[in-house]
Design an enzyme around this catalytic site. Structure first.
Site, short mmCIF file in Angstrom:
data_model
loop_
_atom_site.label_atom_id
_atom_site.label_comp_id
_atom_site.label_asym_id
_atom_site.label_seq_id
_atom_site.Cartn_x
_atom_site.Cartn_y
_atom_site.Cartn_z
CD GLU A 257 12.63 57.84 34.80
OE1 GLU A 257 13.80 57.37 34.98
OE2 GLU A 257 11.73 57.76 34.03
CD GLU A 389 28.59 56.89 15.20
OE1 GLU A 389 27.31 57.49 15.42
OE2 GLU A 389 28.89 55.88 14.95
C1 LIG Z 1 13.58 57.62 13.95
C2 LIG Z 1 14.05 59.05 13.92
C3 LIG Z 1 12.89 60.14 14.43
C4 LIG Z 1 13.34 61.45 14.50
N1 LIG Z 1 12.45 62.34 15.00
C5 LIG Z 1 12.83 63.56 14.73
C6 LIG Z 1 11.59 64.49 14.98
O1 LIG Z 1 10.52 64.27 15.43
N2 LIG Z 1 12.16 65.91 14.91
C7 LIG Z 1 13.25 66.30 14.55
O2 LIG Z 1 13.65 67.28 14.37
N3 LIG Z 1 14.32 65.45 14.33
C8 LIG Z 1 14.05 64.10 14.37
N4 LIG Z 1 14.88 63.19 13.88
C9 LIG Z 1 16.36 63.62 13.66
C10 LIG Z 1 17.46 63.15 14.47
O3 LIG Z 1 17.70 64.02 15.57
C11 LIG Z 1 18.84 63.14 13.82
O4 LIG Z 1 18.70 62.33 12.62
C12 LIG Z 1 20.04 63.15 14.39
O5 LIG Z 1 20.21 64.47 15.37
C13 LIG Z 1 21.16 62.84 13.72
O6 LIG Z 1 21.37 63.81 12.57
P1 LIG Z 1 21.41 63.31 11.09
O7 LIG Z 1 20.38 62.51 10.68
O8 LIG Z 1 21.35 64.86 10.39
O9 LIG Z 1 22.85 62.80 11.02
P2 LIG Z 1 24.15 63.62 11.07
O10 LIG Z 1 24.19 64.51 12.06
O11 LIG Z 1 24.56 64.02 9.54
O12 LIG Z 1 25.04 62.33 11.22
C14 LIG Z 1 25.92 61.50 10.35
C15 LIG Z 1 26.85 60.75 10.96
O13 LIG Z 1 27.77 61.34 11.26
C16 LIG Z 1 28.23 61.10 12.69
N5 LIG Z 1 28.78 62.37 13.43
C17 LIG Z 1 27.99 63.50 13.23
N6 LIG Z 1 28.50 64.44 14.14
C18 LIG Z 1 29.56 63.69 14.76
C19 LIG Z 1 30.46 64.02 15.63
N7 LIG Z 1 30.75 65.38 15.96
N8 LIG Z 1 31.46 63.43 16.11
C20 LIG Z 1 31.20 62.14 15.60
N9 LIG Z 1 30.47 61.59 14.87
C21 LIG Z 1 29.54 62.40 14.42
C22 LIG Z 1 26.72 60.45 13.38
O14 LIG Z 1 27.10 59.91 14.36
C23 LIG Z 1 26.19 59.79 12.04
O15 LIG Z 1 26.75 58.45 12.06
C24 LIG Z 1 14.87 61.72 14.05
C25 LIG Z 1 15.71 60.82 13.65
C26 LIG Z 1 15.19 59.39 13.46
C27 LIG Z 1 16.03 58.66 12.89
#
Ligand SMILES: Cc1cc2nc3c(=O)[nH]c(=O)nc-3n(C[C@H](O)[C@H](O)[C@H](O)COP(=O)(O)OP(=O)(O)OC[C@H]3O[C@@H](n4cnc5c(N)ncnc54)[C@H](O)[C@@H]3O)c2cc1C
Length: 405
Positions: A257, A389
């Site tokens: 779900e 985003e």
């Molecule tokens: C509380 C929390 C728990 C989490 N738990 C886990 C976990 O258990 N295991 C795990 O593997 N990961 C985990 N994550 C990681 C999470 O999946 C990533 O933080 C998320 O996918 C974003 O990746 P990043 O932090 O590298 O940011 P980035 O991908 O580097 O993004 C940085 C900025 O760029 C923007 N951006 C990136 N690509 C694009 C695009 N194509 N178009 C427009 N804007 C874009 C994003 O929106 C963001 O504002 C967790 C994250 C958080 C915050």
């Protein structure tokens, strides 16, 4: 769609309510003002005091009796085999009673993945231990250079006989410090197109060379971690699915779900609690009488919470008809996470300086500081599980048919 309960649905809701009433340990019950408890049974089980460990064990035992640790899993794997509508009602009742959710990694992600891609040996080894609550799992996907663009991951696994040797780093590994095992995406073919050179491995957290370091969040809490792999040896039999096909294993569509009803009900309950408190026990502290901007903000949040609930109803109505929600789930994730943040903002502003008292036990903290806590703690809601985003990109292309930029 007719949203009135059928007699069977009424009986099921009643069954869930009675179960919660009879079996939920005090540790996981809301306080007198209805503010939810913060305990998480998986965390209690690993790090709690004796009393917290007992509460965790009692709750797991109660859920297990009904097969409600994994409500969505098919019965043949020890789940309750609930339909999407029953899962929806189950979550709705649990959230109405403010029962803290468990961690989603094992039941929501790994279990269904093993059912589809695992070997018989892997299923027999891991699924029963998820259902008994004996083993907690963490998800090692994200890396410092691979989050939204996950397929860029570089943690390397090199084959050495019957083992892989893993080197690299993961980040944001939620609850890895309380987990017993991790499921990890690694690069097994650095020369292949990026989605094609990835494999999916299972490894115990105490494997030599695997270390977990805390990342304390802005609310001074430790949920997140960095995970390092230094010549970590993982048997090839711990790979799920074929070598270099791990991307597709990780993307297995879960038959769950997906309405996000938990967020919908939580926001409705939070706004109602705020209104009741500000008009009653917290009247002296609140600025509602004096500031029309606060009254307007509360009214806006109230309406948005209703809208959020309607997004949930839309998704579950699709699933009941056998449709797979796509951009609709992104709308719900985007709207729900941003609403959680704006509701926290409104809650803090409603009580002026009192709204900033951080200590939940302080007598001047409105609603046990739930809004200031949420103000800080909801920041990652718009990043985790696909940033706003990314969700907007999905809505634009798949929902509105706009061209890719
Ligand atoms: C509380 C929390 C728990 C989490 N738990 C886990 C976990 O258990 N295991 C795990 O593997 N990961 C985990 N994550 C990681 C999470 O999946 C990533 O933080 C998320 O996918 C974003 O990746 P990043 O932090 O590298 O940011 P980035 O991908 O580097 O993004 C940085 C900025 O760029 C923007 N951006 C990136 N690509 C694009 C695009 N194509 N178009 C427009 N804007 C874009 C994003 O929106 C963001 O504002 C967790 C994250 C958080 C915050």
């Amino acid at each position: 769609m007719d949203w009135n309960d059928t007699p069977t649905q009424t009986a099921f809701r009643q069954e869930v309510r009675e179960f919660i009433q009879q079996r939920l340990p005090n540790r996981y019950r809301p306080n007198a003002d209805g503010v939810p408890a913060k305990g998480i049974w998986e965390e209690d089980r690993a790090l709690g005091t004796d009393e917290e460990k007992r509460a965790s064990a009692d709750w797991v035992a109660a859920l297990r009796e009904r097969h409600w640790i994994a409500p969505a899993w098919p019965k043949e794997y020890g789940g309750a085999g609930l339909t999407p509508m029953e899962q929806f009602l189950f979550k709705l009742e649990m959230t109405e009673a403010e029962v803290p959710s468990g961690l989603p990694m094992a039941v929501g992600m790994l279990g269904p993945t093993l059912m589809v891609h695992g070997t018989e040996e892997q299923r027999q080894e891991h699924l029963p231990k998820i259902l008994s609550g004996e083993v907690v799992w963490a998800q090692g996907y994200s890396e410092p250079g691979a989050g939204s663009d996950l397929a860029s991951l570089t943690t390397r696994a090199t084959r050495d006989g019957d083992e892989y040797v893993v080197n690299g780093q993961k980040i944001w590994t939620s609850y890895a410090h309380v987990a017993d095992w991790l499921f990890v995406l690694v690069r097994t073919d650095p020369d292949a197109v990026k989605h094609r050179g990835i494999s999916f491995l299972l490894m115990p957290r105490d494997t030599p060379g695997l270390s977990v370091r805390p990342l304390v969040n802005a609310a001074f809490e430790h949920h997140l971690n960095e995970t390092f792999f230094d010549d970590v040896r993982v048997p090839v039999r711990n790979r799920v699915g074929e070598e270099n096909r791990g991307w597709y294993v990780a993307m297995t569509l879960l038959d769950h779900e997906r309405s996000n009803v938990t967020t919908a009900v939580q926001t409705k309950r939070t706004i109602n609690r705020l209104i009741e408190y500000a008009n009653g026990k917290g009247k002296e502290q609140s600025r509602i009488d004096r500031l029309s901007s606060i009254r307007t903000a509360i009214a806006d949040r109230f309406i948005e919470a209703e809208v959020m609930f309607n997004f949930s109803l839309r998704i579950i109505s699709m699933q009941v008809r056998g449709l797979i929600p796509n951009y609709e789930a992104s709308v719900s994730k985007l709207f729900g996470s941003e609403l959680t943040q704006s509701l926290a903002n409104t809650g803090v502003r409603a009580f002026g300086l009192y709204g900033q008292v951080w200590d939940p036990e302080h007598p001047r903290a409105p609603l046990n500081a739930e809004h200031v806590y949420s103000y800080v703690n909801s920041i990652p809601r718009t990043i985790a599980a696909g940033s706003s985003e990314i969700q907007r990109g999905i809505i634009a292309t798949r929902g509105l048919g706009l061209p890719r930029g």
